[in-house]
Write a protein that holds these residues in place. Structure first.
Motif, mmCIF file in Angstrom:
data_model
loop_
_atom_site.group_PDB
_atom_site.id
_atom_site.type_symbol
_atom_site.label_atom_id
_atom_site.label_comp_id
_atom_site.label_asym_id
_atom_site.label_seq_id
_atom_site.Cartn_x
_atom_site.Cartn_y
_atom_site.Cartn_z
ATOM 1 N N UNK A 68 36.683 55.099 26.245
ATOM 2 C CA UNK A 68 37.621 54.262 26.999
ATOM 3 C C UNK A 68 38.944 54.990 27.219
ATOM 4 N N UNK A 69 39.594 54.693 28.346
ATOM 5 C CA UNK A 69 40.876 55.339 28.658
ATOM 6 C C UNK A 69 42.028 54.350 28.757
ATOM 7 N N UNK A 70 41.714 53.052 28.946
ATOM 8 C CA UNK A 70 42.792 52.076 29.071
ATOM 9 C C UNK A 70 42.337 50.691 28.610
ATOM 10 N N UNK A 71 43.308 49.838 28.359
ATOM 11 C CA UNK A 71 43.097 48.452 27.948
ATOM 12 C C UNK A 71 43.569 47.569 29.099
ATOM 13 N N UNK A 72 42.742 46.602 29.512
ATOM 14 C CA UNK A 72 43.042 45.770 30.679
ATOM 15 C C UNK A 72 42.979 44.290 30.304
ATOM 16 N N UNK A 73 43.917 43.510 30.853
ATOM 17 C CA UNK A 73 43.875 42.059 30.728
ATOM 18 C C UNK A 73 42.885 41.554 31.772
ATOM 19 N N UNK A 74 41.794 40.922 31.310
ATOM 20 C CA UNK A 74 40.736 40.447 32.194
ATOM 21 C C UNK A 74 41.002 39.014 32.635
ATOM 22 N N UNK A 75 41.398 38.152 31.687
ATOM 23 C CA UNK A 75 41.656 36.737 31.968
ATOM 24 C C UNK A 75 42.938 36.322 31.282
ATOM 25 N N UNK A 76 43.650 35.387 31.892
ATOM 26 C CA UNK A 76 44.861 34.870 31.270
ATOM 27 C C UNK A 76 46.021 34.844 32.238
ATOM 28 N N UNK A 77 47.223 34.814 31.677
ATOM 29 C CA UNK A 77 48.439 34.712 32.475
ATOM 30 C C UNK A 77 48.752 35.980 33.276
ATOM 31 N N UNK A 78 48.402 37.140 32.764
ATOM 32 C CA UNK A 78 48.761 38.405 33.408
ATOM 33 C C UNK A 78 47.515 39.232 33.737
ATOM 34 N N UNK A 79 46.579 38.745 34.557
ATOM 35 C CA UNK A 79 45.362 39.521 34.819
ATOM 36 C C UNK A 79 45.693 40.828 35.537
ATOM 37 N N UNK A 80 44.968 41.872 35.150
ATOM 38 C CA UNK A 80 45.183 43.177 35.768
ATOM 39 C C UNK A 80 46.194 44.049 35.041
ATOM 40 N N UNK A 81 46.966 43.483 34.116
ATOM 41 C CA UNK A 81 47.913 44.290 33.350
ATOM 42 C C UNK A 81 47.122 45.299 32.536
ATOM 43 N N UNK A 82 47.614 46.549 32.507
ATOM 44 C CA UNK A 82 46.867 47.585 31.811
ATOM 45 C C UNK A 82 47.795 48.501 31.035
#
Length: 162
Positions: A68-82
């Motif tokens: 893995x190279x990054x952590x991503x917000x999948x669901x919630x208040x800030x989707x797409x934040x990485x």
């Protein structure tokens, strides 16, 4: 009832009331400012990082293929934040020092941390009020996670991605 009995009941009631008030203040303080960290642990590395199995002569920072190279917000208040895993360990929470800052009412200021140990990634709950979940299981110690494994923090779901 005698006056002594009534007096003792009143004192016991007040003591219980004060214990409740002080515990409520303690919970609010830890949610706003984070949990207290003992002086001996402040300079120490996270627990998973202590078990690194580095090979002498290999000082490459390049991630292995399929890692893995990054952590991503999948669901919630800030989707797409990485956040890039090269900046690990990553702090997740509502605090301004968090690598992934979440606007979720169920997330603590310093909620969880993601760190590496060799080729494995670990998620660790930092004493949050509502807990950290890997899949459907609430974790109480550093837990291994891989690509695509869902980590739930409050109402927010995060994943490691390539």
């Amino acid at each position: 009832m005698s006056e002594l009995t009534l007096f003792l009941i009143r004192v016991a009631f007040l003591a219980i009331l004060w214990i409740f008030v002080l515990s409520a203040i303690s919970v609010i303080r830890s949610d706003m400012f984070g949990a207290r960290v003992p002086e001996t642990a402040r300079g120490a590395a996270p627990a998973p990082a202590a078990r690194k199995s580095a090979k002498p002569g290999k000082a490459s920072k390049k991630p292995r293929r399929g890692a893995p190279t990054h952590l991503v917000v999948v669901e919630g208040e800030n989707p797409g934040t990485r956040a890039e895993l090269a900046d690990a360990p990553l702090l997740i929470g509502r605090g301004s020092d968090a690598a992934i800052k979440l606007d979720d009412d169920y997330v603590s200021t310093r909620h969880a941390r993601i760190a590496a140990s060799g080729d494995e990634w670990f998620v660790e709950d930092l004493g949050s009020t509502n807990g950290t979940y890997v899949g459907p299981v609430r974790i109480t110690q550093p837990t291994t996670i891989g690509v695509g494994v869902q980590v739930r923090v409050g109402k927010t779901i995060l994943e490691l991605r390539k």
